[in-house]
Write an enzyme that holds these catalytic residues in place. Structure first.
Site, PDB file in Angstrom:
ATOM      1  N   ALA A 293      -1.306  37.603  35.489  1.00  0.00           N
ATOM      2  CA  ALA A 293      -1.107  38.920  34.885  1.00  0.00           C
ATOM      3  C   ALA A 293      -0.002  39.709  35.574  1.00  0.00           C
ATOM      4  O   ALA A 293       0.749  40.456  34.932  1.00  0.00           O
ATOM      5  CB  ALA A 293      -2.413  39.713  34.938  1.00  0.00           C
ATOM      6  N   ASP A 339      46.519  46.320  37.377  1.00  0.00           N
ATOM      7  CA  ASP A 339      47.902  45.925  37.586  1.00  0.00           C
ATOM      8  C   ASP A 339      48.754  46.630  36.533  1.00  0.00           C
ATOM      9  O   ASP A 339      48.244  47.057  35.492  1.00  0.00           O
ATOM     10  CB  ASP A 339      48.024  44.394  37.462  1.00  0.00           C
ATOM     11  CG  ASP A 339      49.389  43.894  37.882  1.00  0.00           C
ATOM     12  OD1 ASP A 339      50.019  44.543  38.733  1.00  0.00           O
ATOM     13  OD2 ASP A 339      49.820  42.864  37.347  1.00  0.00           O
ATOM     14  N   ASP A 643      47.050  39.543  36.070  1.00  0.00           N
ATOM     15  CA  ASP A 643      47.436  38.345  35.329  1.00  0.00           C
ATOM     16  C   ASP A 643      48.219  37.342  36.167  1.00  0.00           C
ATOM     17  O   ASP A 643      48.405  36.203  35.750  1.00  0.00           O
ATOM     18  CB  ASP A 643      48.261  38.719  34.091  1.00  0.00           C
ATOM     19  CG  ASP A 643      49.510  39.520  34.441  1.00  0.00           C
ATOM     20  OD1 ASP A 643      49.765  39.742  35.647  1.00  0.00           O
ATOM     21  OD2 ASP A 643      50.238  39.925  33.517  1.00  0.00           O
ATOM     22  N   THR A 740       3.449  37.303  22.641  1.00  0.00           N
ATOM     23  CA  THR A 740       3.454  38.654  22.088  1.00  0.00           C
ATOM     24  C   THR A 740       4.215  39.654  22.957  1.00  0.00           C
ATOM     25  O   THR A 740       4.608  40.712  22.471  1.00  0.00           O
ATOM     26  CB  THR A 740       2.013  39.152  21.881  1.00  0.00           C
ATOM     27  OG1 THR A 740       1.312  39.066  23.124  1.00  0.00           O
ATOM     28  CG2 THR A 740       1.311  38.288  20.851  1.00  0.00           C
TER      29      THR A 740
END
Length: 908
Positions: A293, A339, A643, A740
């Site tokens: 539980a 950048d 990049d 459930t």
């Protein structure tokens, strides 16, 4: 003799070779510049320094990724519960828990399966051949065979495969954008520069991984492999620690709390049971029920699926996330290090204006290119001065356009930009060059700072077209082309033009002077008695979507800081253009002015100034790491965009690294947590919004799951304390937790979230996953549901006169429906009762219908009912179940209404 002397002791590479004369460097390296190294000497040096390659990074194995899925406290708790179940021969419970663990592991495994290939991408940069002089002969060898002291011969288009001190330069330029972030080619020469000059300003050096864009020359190798600047970056990528995401930290803390909670409750119930004289087997059964539980079995599954759903949504919005937990990290981001080149700008030089003697022509490239004078669109070829300037930009040019199109070009980006401007104005570049073939070129010389070409004129003679640095060009001009005719150029006018040049340069523009003259011969000096045409201003323009994206970031309480390797003026101009900074003369911190890492935290004034700055220029890769660490130590959640190769270490070190997918290098993409497939800064804002929604959903379904679990714990605990039969059996608890509970929680996890999530500041990074208010709410809801379940058990036994098995079915169904209806109590306090993020979520309604069907199946399908020990409760039993299970929903809605009214009353 020098080679023999070198062999006697290990060769020592001179420090700061860029600051020393080339002859001094070659002498220290024991290299004969005319002969180069001998093959035997090169072999000895290879033994000393190793081969010229970067260390490969081991690929993360599939098995390792799979095993990582089990490194979770919740999974550990489930495993313990499974072992206990098997030990006490509760086989069904054990296998059920095992299935939960495996489902969660498989979902995480297939979602996070990826290889980290940063080192492989860096390594590939060295897989080229290089021309080298050895034994007096120039030959081509594998780049991996280069050694310190080798003489490398290079020309335009070559990739540099080691760090070189330039010893011979002929109109040399290099593209260093992947290392420095500067978009323009950099002029190179042989003279030493300052010892303290940053990498981007070392014009006497060439670096591994960069490319020659113009000219030719020779250089002596001063560093190979990991000793190169590129090698240092690869080491930084490897050494940069991958940060644990805030979500992982919060889930871990929650797991620890659940462990403590489980142990305390189990110990309390066990002791009280023993004191009360209950049977040992009964206490074992009760302890197992409590363990099941207390643990929210559905939490790992729902968290994984919710994050995976977030990944899918972000992918549709052009953001690919490499790691599940990184989705949520964006929602906590308080600062973005961006950048400049390729992130805030489009990474392509563009002509923005022609400053002519009689007019100023603005070139607008947003959408269809237009030429404007005095705010009116003009036909560029009808303006004599503009037409002549455009023609000069075409003639004095070595670049070309792809198939005559302005979309793609090859060559120097500045020259490509001049051709694009002419093409957009209506000049056919190919046709002009056919009609006026070039007969001679005076190539650009970094010392002269000008370039000239001779093109044939139809009536005979030649057009000499010149472009170069405005201050130098003006010194060679005697006339000015004004209103279609040549006029005398006065000294005062030259001074005015120099002021214009300085003003434009201060705006971050690159300025090129244009001039021409007619000549009868290709032998005369091209730079004498020139006619000045004006200035062309170029820039790497900001991306169109950036300004609105930054505005939204500010609205959401997120700081955007530019961290670039480019120069100060350019950085300042772009920052102002995209709305990153406001006001006069924003502060720009230069890389050379940043304190060393060990002193960053020792200067009170410097720390505050650094923390508040919005623009950092001429920043090295190591300094990016230092800045990220500085902000992280102050408790900031840092995102970093980039990049280039130079961005890779910072992308990995940041809490969330964001790489550009179109222009980004493979190194950057592999080091990042997220890749933008459209390179749009605005996509970051969408990702941040999605991240905030995801966190809200995760908090909501955890709130829901734990309040359901607490109700189960209290039901078992209260029953054991008062000596009542267990209202719900261990297998029934597991059924609820797996079925459930999970479906409504999953529906909450994939919802669209509250409105206005981007109108709030970022959460406090130190804020726990569940605040004290959430825990009080969880306890209150759990207690109320538990009381209702115990009441239904009491009514079933004493008022409906049911047997224990039937009464337990009543309490089981009451708990199941109470938890199911409880999902509507998860709406926000600001929402309306019938129109909110829960009632608008179609997944919630689907989950409720599905769970009702499953619950009915559990009762009325004999095989399932037998396993779960359930029987048909009958009409009276169902009426009791429905009536009692609606009480927590009604109470919850009353509580939310009261809290909502209290919040409104406190508003000004």
């Amino acid at each position: 003799t020098s080679a023999m002397a070198i062999n006697e002791t290990a060769l020592s590479v001179p420090e700061q070779p860029w600051a020393k004369e080339s002859s001094e460097v070659s002498s220290a390296m024991g290299t004969d510049l005319s002969q180069g190294l001998s093959e035997s000497e090169a072999e000895l040096r290879k033994n000393q320094f190793g081969i010229n390659q970067l260390r490969e990074h081991e690929e993360k194995s599939i098995w390792t990724i799979f095993v990582d899925q089990f490194k979770s406290l919740i999974v550990g708790l489930l495993a313990v519960a499974a072992v206990v179940a098997f030990y006490f021969e509760e086989t069904l419970e054990g296998w059920a828990i095992g299935v939960v663990i495996m489902i969660n592991a498989l979902i995480g495994f297939f979602t996070e399966l990826r290889a980290v290939r940063s080192m492989e991408a860096l390594y590939k940069l060295g897989e080229v051949k290089t021309k080298v002089r050895r034994d007096g002969t120039v030959k081509e060898i594998e780049a991996t065979e280069l050694v310190p002291g080798d003489i490398v011969v290079f020309e335009g288009g070559d990739i540099i495969t080691a760090d070189l001190r330039i010893i011979e330069s002929n109109k040399l330029q290099a593209d260093e954008s992947t290392l420095t972030g500067e978009s323009n080619p950099v002029g190179k020469q042989t003279e030493p520069v300052g010892a303290e000059d940053v990498l981007a300003e070392r014009s006497s050096m060439l670096y591994k991984g960069t490319a020659i864009t113009r000219g030719s020359g020779e250089g002596i190798v001063v560093a190979t492999g990991l000793e190169t600047e590129l090698g240092h970056i690869s080491s930084l990528v490897e050494e940069a620690e991958t940060e644990v995401t805030p979500l992982e930290e919060r889930l871990d803390r929650l797991g620890y709390r659940l462990i403590v909670l489980t142990l305390v409750i189990a110990a309390f119930v066990a002791v009280s049971g023993i004191v009360a004289g209950k049977q040992l087997f009964l206490m074992i059964e009760t302890g197992l029920a409590l363990a099941v539980a207390a643990i929210p079995e559905g939490l790992p599954i729902v968290a994984t699926i919710a994050l995976a759903k977030g990944m899918q949504l972000m992918a549709r919005k052009n953001a690919l996330v490499n790691r599940l937990s990184s989705v949520e990290t964006l929602g906590t981001t308080g600062i973005i290090f961006s950048d400049k080149t390729g992130t805030l700008t489009i990474n392509r030089m563009t002509v923005t204006q022609y400053y002519l003697p009689d007019s100023k022509v603005q070139v607008d490239s947003n959408g269809e290119t237009t030429f404007q004078k005095d705010d009116s669109i003009i036909e560029p070829l009808e303006d004599a001065g503009l037409k002549r300037a455009l023609e000069t930009g075409v003639f004095c040019n070595n670049a070309s356009l792809q198939n005559g199109s302005a979309k793609e070009g090859t060559g120097d980006p500045l020259e490509v930009a001049l051709l694009v401007a002419a093409d957009k104005a209506g000049l056919s570049v190919d046709e002009m060059r056919r009609q006026h073939p070039e007969q001679r070129e005076e190539a650009f010389d970094p010392d002269v700072k000008m370039m000239a070409t001779w093109n044939e004129l139809e009536g005979g003679g030649y057009r000499v077209s010149v472009k170069g640095a405005p201050d130098v060009l003006l010194e060679h001009c005697r006339e000015v082309f004004n209103e279609g005719e040549n006029r005398k150029l006065k000294q005062s006018q030259k001074e005015d033009w120099l002021k214009v040049n300085q003003e434009l340069a201060s705006e971050g523009l690159r300025i090129i002077g244009l001039a021409f003259k007619n000549s009868e011969s290709t032998e005369e000096d091209p730079y004498e008695n020139l006619v000045f045409l004006g200035l062309a201003a170029l820039m790497d323009p900001p991306r169109q979507d950036v300004k609105e994206a930054i505005r939204r970031c500010k609205q959401a309480g997120i700081r955007v800081v530019m961290v670039t390797g480019d120069q100060e003026n350019t950085a300042r101009y772009i920052a102002e253009a995209v709305g990153l900074v406001e006001g006069d003369d924003p502060t720009v911190i230069h890389g050379k002015d940043l304190p060393p890492p060990d002193q960053l935290e020792n200067s009170e004034y410097g720390m505050q100034e650094i923390h508040d700055a919005s623009i950092f220029a001429r920043i090295s890769p190591q300094q990016k790491l230092d800045l990220i660490e500085l902000y992280q130590k102050k408790g900031e959640i840092v995102a970093m965009t980039g990049d280039g190769v130079n961005d890779a270490p910072a992308l990995k070190k940041a809490d969330i690294g964001i790489a550009m997918g179109l222009r980004g290098t493979q190194v950057a993409k592999e080091a990042a947590h997220m890749v933008l497939t459209d390179d749009a800064f605005s996509t970051i804002v969408s990702a941040i919004e999605q991240g905030r929604v995801i966190f809200g959903n995760i908090r909501r379904f955890i709130h829901y799951l734990l309040s359901c679990n607490v109700s189960e714990v209290l039901v078992v605990g209260l029953a054991s304390m008062v000596g009542a039969p267990l209202p719900i059996l261990p297998l029934q608890i597991l059924f609820l937790n797996l079925v459930t509970d999970v479906f409504p929680a999953l529906a909450l996890g994939v919802g669209e979230g509250e409105e206005g999530v981007m109108d709030k500041p970022p959460r406090d990074p130190g804020e726990p996953l569940l605040t004290r208010g959430h825990w009080m709410s969880i306890g209150s809801y759990g207690l109320f549901i538990a009381v209702v379940v115990m009441a239904s058990l009491y009514l079933a036994i004493f008022h409906l006169d049911m047997e224990t098995e039937s009464a337990v079915t009543i309490s089981f169904l009451t708990l199941a429906l109470s938890q199911l209806f409880h999902v509507f109590n998860m709406r926000s306090f600001q929402s309306r009762i019938w129109d909110n993020e829960i009632t608008q979520n179609l997944f919630v309604w689907g989950a409720i219908v599905l769970c009702l069907i499953i619950i009915l199946g559990a009762v009325y399908i004999p095989s399932i009912a037998a396993v779960l020990q359930l029987i048909d409760p009958g009409l009276n039993g169902w009426l009791l179940v429905i009536g009692m299970s609606l009480l927590p929903l009604i109470a919850g809605q009353i509580y939310i209404g009261i809290r909502s009214q209290m919040m409104q009353d406190t508003l000004p």
